[in-house]
Design an enzyme around this catalytic site. Structure first.
Site, PDB file in Angstrom:
ATOM      1  N   GLU A  28       0.852  -1.189   0.000  1.00  0.00           N
ATOM      2  CA  GLU A  28       0.000   0.000   0.000  1.00  0.00           C
ATOM      3  C   GLU A  28       0.883   1.233   0.000  1.00  0.00           C
ATOM      4  O   GLU A  28       1.775   1.377   0.842  1.00  0.00           O
ATOM      5  CB  GLU A  28      -0.937   0.046   1.213  1.00  0.00           C
ATOM      6  CG  GLU A  28      -1.861   1.271   1.135  1.00  0.00           C
ATOM      7  CD  GLU A  28      -2.788   1.447   2.330  1.00  0.00           C
ATOM      8  OE1 GLU A  28      -3.663   2.345   2.248  1.00  0.00           O
ATOM      9  OE2 GLU A  28      -2.648   0.718   3.331  1.00  0.00           O
ATOM     10  N   GLU A  82       4.544   4.974   4.244  1.00  0.00           N
ATOM     11  CA  GLU A  82       4.055   6.252   4.770  1.00  0.00           C
ATOM     12  C   GLU A  82       5.280   7.076   5.172  1.00  0.00           C
ATOM     13  O   GLU A  82       6.337   6.526   5.462  1.00  0.00           O
ATOM     14  CB  GLU A  82       3.137   6.010   5.978  1.00  0.00           C
ATOM     15  CG  GLU A  82       2.549   7.249   6.631  1.00  0.00           C
ATOM     16  CD  GLU A  82       1.783   8.123   5.676  1.00  0.00           C
ATOM     17  OE1 GLU A  82       2.172   9.309   5.543  1.00  0.00           O
ATOM     18  OE2 GLU A  82       0.809   7.651   5.056  1.00  0.00           O
ATOM     19  N   ASP A 119      -3.551  12.293  -3.515  1.00  0.00           N
ATOM     20  CA  ASP A 119      -3.755  13.702  -3.858  1.00  0.00           C
ATOM     21  C   ASP A 119      -4.011  13.818  -5.360  1.00  0.00           C
ATOM     22  O   ASP A 119      -3.207  13.355  -6.166  1.00  0.00           O
ATOM     23  CB  ASP A 119      -2.499  14.497  -3.489  1.00  0.00           C
ATOM     24  CG  ASP A 119      -2.723  16.006  -3.524  1.00  0.00           C
ATOM     25  OD1 ASP A 119      -3.557  16.467  -4.339  1.00  0.00           O
ATOM     26  OD2 ASP A 119      -2.045  16.717  -2.762  1.00  0.00           O
ATOM     27  N   ASP A 179     -12.164   9.773  -4.349  1.00  0.00           N
ATOM     28  CA  ASP A 179     -13.408  10.525  -4.330  1.00  0.00           C
ATOM     29  C   ASP A 179     -13.432  11.556  -5.448  1.00  0.00           C
ATOM     30  O   ASP A 179     -14.399  12.291  -5.590  1.00  0.00           O
ATOM     31  CB  ASP A 179     -13.566  11.233  -2.983  1.00  0.00           C
ATOM     32  CG  ASP A 179     -12.442  12.241  -2.758  1.00  0.00           C
ATOM     33  OD1 ASP A 179     -11.272  11.824  -2.787  1.00  0.00           O
ATOM     34  OD2 ASP A 179     -12.727  13.439  -2.564  1.00  0.00           O
ATOM     35  N   THR A 237     -10.583   3.087   4.551  1.00  0.00           N
ATOM     36  CA  THR A 237      -9.448   3.842   5.078  1.00  0.00           C
ATOM     37  C   THR A 237      -9.967   4.874   6.072  1.00  0.00           C
ATOM     38  O   THR A 237     -11.175   5.134   6.149  1.00  0.00           O
ATOM     39  CB  THR A 237      -8.695   4.565   3.945  1.00  0.00           C
ATOM     40  OG1 THR A 237      -9.511   5.633   3.448  1.00  0.00           O
ATOM     41  CG2 THR A 237      -8.357   3.615   2.810  1.00  0.00           C
ATOM     42  N   GLU A 238      -9.061   5.515   6.824  1.00  0.00           N
ATOM     43  CA  GLU A 238      -9.477   6.568   7.744  1.00  0.00           C
ATOM     44  C   GLU A 238     -10.177   7.696   6.997  1.00  0.00           C
ATOM     45  O   GLU A 238     -11.210   8.216   7.433  1.00  0.00           O
ATOM     46  CB  GLU A 238      -8.268   7.138   8.500  1.00  0.00           C
ATOM     47  CG  GLU A 238      -7.500   6.136   9.322  1.00  0.00           C
ATOM     48  CD  GLU A 238      -6.316   5.545   8.574  1.00  0.00           C
ATOM     49  OE1 GLU A 238      -5.234   5.470   9.156  1.00  0.00           O
ATOM     50  OE2 GLU A 238      -6.476   5.167   7.395  1.00  0.00           O
ATOM     51  N   PHE A 239      -9.593   8.079   5.859  1.00  0.00           N
ATOM     52  CA  PHE A 239     -10.173   9.151   5.057  1.00  0.00           C
ATOM     53  C   PHE A 239     -11.559   8.756   4.561  1.00  0.00           C
ATOM     54  O   PHE A 239     -12.488   9.565   4.579  1.00  0.00           O
ATOM     55  CB  PHE A 239      -9.263   9.468   3.872  1.00  0.00           C
ATOM     56  CG  PHE A 239      -9.788  10.541   2.962  1.00  0.00           C
ATOM     57  CD1 PHE A 239      -9.535  11.876   3.226  1.00  0.00           C
ATOM     58  CD2 PHE A 239     -10.551  10.222   1.847  1.00  0.00           C
ATOM     59  CE1 PHE A 239     -10.031  12.875   2.401  1.00  0.00           C
ATOM     60  CE2 PHE A 239     -11.050  11.211   1.015  1.00  0.00           C
ATOM     61  CZ  PHE A 239     -10.788  12.544   1.291  1.00  0.00           C
ATOM     62  N   GLU A 240     -11.693   7.536   4.142  1.00  0.00           N
ATOM     63  CA  GLU A 240     -12.965   7.051   3.610  1.00  0.00           C
ATOM     64  C   GLU A 240     -14.054   7.078   4.674  1.00  0.00           C
ATOM     65  O   GLU A 240     -15.191   7.494   4.412  1.00  0.00           O
ATOM     66  CB  GLU A 240     -12.771   5.634   3.081  1.00  0.00           C
ATOM     67  CG  GLU A 240     -13.907   5.070   2.278  1.00  0.00           C
ATOM     68  CD  GLU A 240     -13.543   3.727   1.672  1.00  0.00           C
ATOM     69  OE1 GLU A 240     -14.416   3.141   1.008  1.00  0.00           O
ATOM     70  OE2 GLU A 240     -12.388   3.257   1.855  1.00  0.00           O
TER      71      GLU A 240
END
Length: 242
Positions: free
Chosen positions: A73, A98, A147, A181, A220-223
């Protein structure tokens, strides 16, 4: 573990904490991010030393101690997605990339809490994968909500250059999984893949959470945050290397 062994291990951790800044800065500073020091506490789950990462190139199955498929990932955040996968698929190995110290530590903590043996966090950029991943080492690669670089699309992670790297590290039959998104990014990826030799779009949807794949989808956290605050469809594609 005996008391003297515990003391020796504790002393070694403190020694490493005292030296860890050298991996990221040319000279000492007065103040450091506290999570930089905490990375040292998770040697089984986190590698931040570039040389240690590179020495495993072509040998990641040896690192994990098995011949299971390796999944990568890029941009894992604080690890919810990869930790969820590693917990669900014990017969796969996971490497998560990361840069931010806190996110790496949080991912390592979650992995240790679950006693996972098939996951590793590495402090590296996605653009550098050829430096530490060998030929045909990867069975699948995840890129979630990168991004979109509106107006500066050349900076995107999913480009023709990325697929040139995947030509080397991704096994035949391996897949790139992409969630976003951003409508234009989604459309641009579809167009890019249609122009590539050796890759094929095997699944696509502009509304992931209203498909048959929603039940198996790991957020994911963002999702999770995005779905709770906004009413916008999540786009998702699977691209297979032929």
């Amino acid at each position: 573990m005996k008391k003297d062994e515990i003391k020796e291990e504790s002393n070694e951790i403190e020694r490493k904490k005292g030296e860890v800044w050298k991996y990221f800065f040319e000279r000492p500073k007065k103040n450091y991010n506290k999570y930089m020091y905490e990375m040292v506490e998770y040697p089984e789950y986190l590698i931040y030393d570039n040389e240690e990462v590179k020495k495993n190139k072509g040998k990641w199955n040896e690192f994990f101690g098995n011949n299971n498929g390796i999944y990568l990932e890029i941009g894992c955040g604080s690890g919810n997605f990869t930790v969820g996968n590693a917990e669900k698929f014990k017969d796969r190995n996971y490497i998560a990339l990361e840069l931010r110290f806190k996110r790496l530590v949080l991912g390592a903590r979650k992995s240790e809490k679950r006693n996972l043996k098939n996951i590793l966090f590495i402090r590296k950029r996605g653009e550098t994968i050829l430096d530490f991943i060998g030929k045909d080492e990867i069975s699948g690669i995840y890129i979630n909500f990168p991004d979109p670089w509106e107006g500066e699309e050349r900076k995107r992670i999913i480009t023709k250059e990325l697929f040139e790297k995947l030509d080397i590290i991704l096994k035949n039959g391996g897949k790139l999984y992409f969630k976003t998104d951003h409508q234009k990014y989604y459309e641009d990826v579809l167009e890019l893949v249609s122009e590539l030799d050796g890759y094929e779009m095997c699944y696509r949807t502009d509304d992931l959470h209203n498909t048959e794949k929603a039940a198996e989808n790991i957020k994911t956290e963002f999702e999770q945050m995005f779905l709770s605050k906004h009413n916008m469809n999540i786009k998702y594609v699977e691209i297979i290397k032929k």
